[in-house]
Design a protein around this motif. Structure first.
Motif, PDB file in Angstrom:
ATOM      1  N   PRO A  68       0.821  -1.217   0.000  1.00 17.78           N
ATOM      2  CA  PRO A  68       0.000   0.000   0.000  1.00 17.78           C
ATOM      3  C   PRO A  68       0.851   1.262   0.000  1.00 17.78           C
ATOM      4  N   LEU A  69       0.391   2.263  -0.729  1.00 20.20           N
ATOM      5  CA  LEU A  69       1.073   3.550  -0.783  1.00 20.20           C
ATOM      6  C   LEU A  69       0.794   4.342   0.498  1.00 20.20           C
ATOM      7  N   PHE A  70      -0.495   4.349   0.918  1.00 21.17           N
ATOM      8  CA  PHE A  70      -0.897   4.986   2.180  1.00 21.17           C
ATOM      9  C   PHE A  70      -1.653   3.964   3.011  1.00 21.17           C
ATOM     10  N   ASP A  71      -1.470   3.989   4.342  1.00 16.96           N
ATOM     11  CA  ASP A  71      -2.160   2.998   5.163  1.00 16.96           C
ATOM     12  C   ASP A  71      -3.629   3.358   5.354  1.00 16.96           C
ATOM     13  N   SER A  72      -4.392   2.398   5.870  1.00 17.57           N
ATOM     14  CA  SER A  72      -5.845   2.562   5.986  1.00 17.57           C
ATOM     15  C   SER A  72      -6.227   3.692   6.937  1.00 17.57           C
ATOM     16  N   ASN A  73      -5.407   3.962   7.968  1.00 15.79           N
ATOM     17  CA  ASN A  73      -5.711   5.049   8.899  1.00 15.79           C
ATOM     18  C   ASN A  73      -5.676   6.395   8.191  1.00 15.79           C
ATOM     19  N   LEU A  74      -4.710   6.546   7.307  1.00 14.38           N
ATOM     20  CA  LEU A  74      -4.568   7.804   6.574  1.00 14.38           C
ATOM     21  C   LEU A  74      -5.691   7.970   5.547  1.00 14.38           C
ATOM     22  N   LEU A  75      -6.056   6.847   4.924  1.00  6.74           N
ATOM     23  CA  LEU A  75      -7.103   6.893   3.906  1.00  6.74           C
ATOM     24  C   LEU A  75      -8.508   6.958   4.508  1.00  6.74           C
ATOM     25  N   GLY A  76      -8.634   6.414   5.722  1.00  9.59           N
ATOM     26  CA  GLY A  76      -9.952   6.365   6.358  1.00  9.59           C
ATOM     27  C   GLY A  76     -10.827   5.257   5.818  1.00  9.59           C
ATOM     28  N   LYS A  77     -10.223   4.312   5.121  1.00 11.37           N
ATOM     29  CA  LYS A  77     -10.970   3.153   4.619  1.00 11.37           C
ATOM     30  C   LYS A  77     -10.002   1.993   4.461  1.00 11.37           C
ATOM     31  N   PRO A  78     -10.523   0.745   4.421  1.00 14.09           N
ATOM     32  CA  PRO A  78      -9.645  -0.422   4.315  1.00 14.09           C
ATOM     33  C   PRO A  78      -8.835  -0.432   3.016  1.00 14.09           C
ATOM     34  N   ILE A  79      -7.651  -1.024   3.080  1.00 15.50           N
ATOM     35  CA  ILE A  79      -6.817  -1.191   1.884  1.00 15.50           C
ATOM     36  C   ILE A  79      -7.440  -2.266   1.002  1.00 15.50           C
ATOM     37  N   GLN A  80      -7.585  -1.954  -0.261  1.00 20.97           N
ATOM     38  CA  GLN A  80      -8.183  -2.907  -1.207  1.00 20.97           C
ATOM     39  C   GLN A  80      -7.119  -3.881  -1.733  1.00 20.97           C
ATOM     40  N   PRO A  81      -7.534  -5.124  -2.033  1.00 23.82           N
ATOM     41  CA  PRO A  81      -6.577  -6.055  -2.658  1.00 23.82           C
ATOM     42  C   PRO A  81      -6.222  -5.587  -4.066  1.00 23.82           C
ATOM     43  N   ILE A  82      -5.084  -6.026  -4.551  1.00 21.96           N
ATOM     44  CA  ILE A  82      -4.682  -5.691  -5.911  1.00 21.96           C
ATOM     45  C   ILE A  82      -5.722  -6.235  -6.886  1.00 21.96           C
ATOM     46  N   SER A  83      -6.052  -5.457  -7.909  1.00 21.84           N
ATOM     47  CA  SER A  83      -7.080  -5.901  -8.857  1.00 21.84           C
ATOM     48  C   SER A  83      -6.478  -6.866  -9.885  1.00 21.84           C
ATOM     49  N   PRO A  84      -7.299  -7.821 -10.357  1.00 15.97           N
ATOM     50  CA  PRO A  84      -6.816  -8.734 -11.401  1.00 15.97           C
ATOM     51  C   PRO A  84      -6.360  -7.976 -12.644  1.00 15.97           C
ATOM     52  N   GLU A  85      -7.085  -6.901 -12.986  1.00 19.33           N
ATOM     53  CA  GLU A  85      -6.759  -6.126 -14.190  1.00 19.33           C
ATOM     54  C   GLU A  85      -5.367  -5.508 -14.085  1.00 19.33           C
ATOM     55  N   PHE A 159       0.017   1.780 -10.606  1.00 21.08           N
ATOM     56  CA  PHE A 159      -0.174   1.211  -9.275  1.00 21.08           C
ATOM     57  C   PHE A 159      -0.548   2.297  -8.268  1.00 21.08           C
ATOM     58  N   ALA A 160       0.063   3.479  -8.387  1.00 20.72           N
ATOM     59  CA  ALA A 160      -0.216   4.578  -7.460  1.00 20.72           C
ATOM     60  C   ALA A 160      -1.681   5.002  -7.532  1.00 20.72           C
ATOM     61  N   ILE A 161      -2.274   4.929  -8.714  1.00 22.81           N
ATOM     62  CA  ILE A 161      -3.695   5.271  -8.885  1.00 22.81           C
ATOM     63  C   ILE A 161      -4.563   4.374  -8.003  1.00 22.81           C
ATOM     64  N   ASP A 162      -4.118   3.115  -7.813  1.00 17.98           N
ATOM     65  CA  ASP A 162      -4.847   2.161  -6.958  1.00 17.98           C
ATOM     66  C   ASP A 162      -4.303   2.143  -5.529  1.00 17.98           C
ATOM     67  N   ASN A 163      -3.600   3.218  -5.134  1.00 12.44           N
ATOM     68  CA  ASN A 163      -2.999   3.325  -3.804  1.00 12.44           C
ATOM     69  C   ASN A 163      -2.010   2.189  -3.526  1.00 12.44           C
ATOM     70  N   LEU A 164      -1.234   1.845  -4.546  1.00 12.72           N
ATOM     71  CA  LEU A 164      -0.230   0.795  -4.382  1.00 12.72           C
ATOM     72  C   LEU A 164       1.141   1.312  -4.814  1.00 12.72           C
ATOM     73  N   LYS A 165       2.132   0.910  -4.068  1.00 13.47           N
ATOM     74  CA  LYS A 165       3.513   1.296  -4.370  1.00 13.47           C
ATOM     75  C   LYS A 165       4.215   0.098  -5.005  1.00 13.47           C
ATOM     76  N   LEU A 166       4.785   0.301  -6.183  1.00 14.85           N
ATOM     77  CA  LEU A 166       5.526  -0.741  -6.892  1.00 14.85           C
ATOM     78  C   LEU A 166       7.010  -0.428  -6.780  1.00 14.85           C
ATOM     79  N   THR A 167       7.751  -1.334  -6.142  1.00 13.51           N
ATOM     80  CA  THR A 167       9.194  -1.166  -5.977  1.00 13.51           C
ATOM     81  C   THR A 167       9.917  -2.211  -6.810  1.00 13.51           C
ATOM     82  N   VAL A 168      10.967  -1.784  -7.495  1.00 13.50           N
ATOM     83  CA  VAL A 168      11.751  -2.694  -8.335  1.00 13.50           C
ATOM     84  C   VAL A 168      13.134  -2.863  -7.710  1.00 13.50           C
ATOM     85  N   SER A 169      13.527  -4.119  -7.459  1.00 11.11           N
ATOM     86  CA  SER A 169      14.854  -4.368  -6.886  1.00 11.11           C
ATOM     87  C   SER A 169      15.929  -4.101  -7.929  1.00 11.11           C
ATOM     88  N   ALA A 170      17.146  -3.926  -7.459  1.00  9.74           N
ATOM     89  CA  ALA A 170      18.278  -3.882  -8.381  1.00  9.74           C
ATOM     90  C   ALA A 170      18.372  -5.236  -9.080  1.00  9.74           C
TER      91      ALA A 170
END
Length: 199
Positions: A68-85, A159-170
């Protein structure tokens, strides 16, 4: 050619490959009974199993982490699962960057892999992806190039649009992708016939 036609073609190829594996598997068992196993047959069988994703593979690549990019407390609603799309978009994108093999939370992605929403939970081949972080391993012949392509794409913004952070390893020299472990039943499967336009 549309996405549906591409999927049909990939499913047909996977079915044909699995049928070939079954044929060689049976031949190998018969030869072993006669105490005359052939190395060439075993090699061919192993090669076919590898193509179907039924063996562990190792190589260079990158690891993507989704959280998650922001936690549920900050958003005021539960974090949604990643969408299949979103997950399918990611897979299609990295495949266009010549990804060789992919696993999601340890589940191997093969041509027949199904990613869908079941009662509000995204599942990959029936396995739930309802907790974070989600780890996606991707093998490539050129991990540096794959790393650059992903970082230069719009995937992180998607991913950010869906409140998700995508990190890429080296880029990593040695990643392990597990085999596809679900039972693949091909007994009652048949290649899909081409549908006429509009049907």
């Amino acid at each position: 050619m549309g996405a549906r036609e591409d999927l049909k073609r990939e499913q047909k190829l996977q079915v044909e490959l699995l049928e070939e594996i079954r044929k060689y598997d049976q031949m190998q068992r018969e030869m072993e009974k006669n105490e005359s196993p052939e190395k060439a047959l075993k090699d061919t069988l192993e090669e076919l199993k590898a193509k179907a994703g039924l063996t562990e593979v190792k190589g260079e690549g990158v690891v993507l982490t989704v959280e998650p990019l922001f936690d549920s407390n900050l958003l005021g609603k539960p974090i949604q699962p990643i969408s299949p799309e979103l997950l399918k978009r990611l897979i299609n994108e990295v495949n266009s960057y010549e990804a060789k093999e992919i696993s999601i939370n340890g589940y191997r992605v093969v041509n027949t892999t199904v990613i869908r929403d079941i009662n509000g939970i995204t599942k990959i081949d029936g396995n739930s992806l309802n907790t974070y972080p989600i780890e996606i391993k991707i093998l490539s012949n050129d991990a540096e190039k794959l790393y650059s392509k992903i970082n230069g794409s719009a995937l992180k913004d998607d991913f950010a649009i869906d409140n998700l952070k995508l990190t890429v390893s080296a880029p990593q020299k040695q990643l392990i992708i597990p085999p596809y472990e679900k039972s693949i039943r091909i007994q009652n499967m048949a290649p899909l016939k081409d549908e006429k336009e509009g049907n």
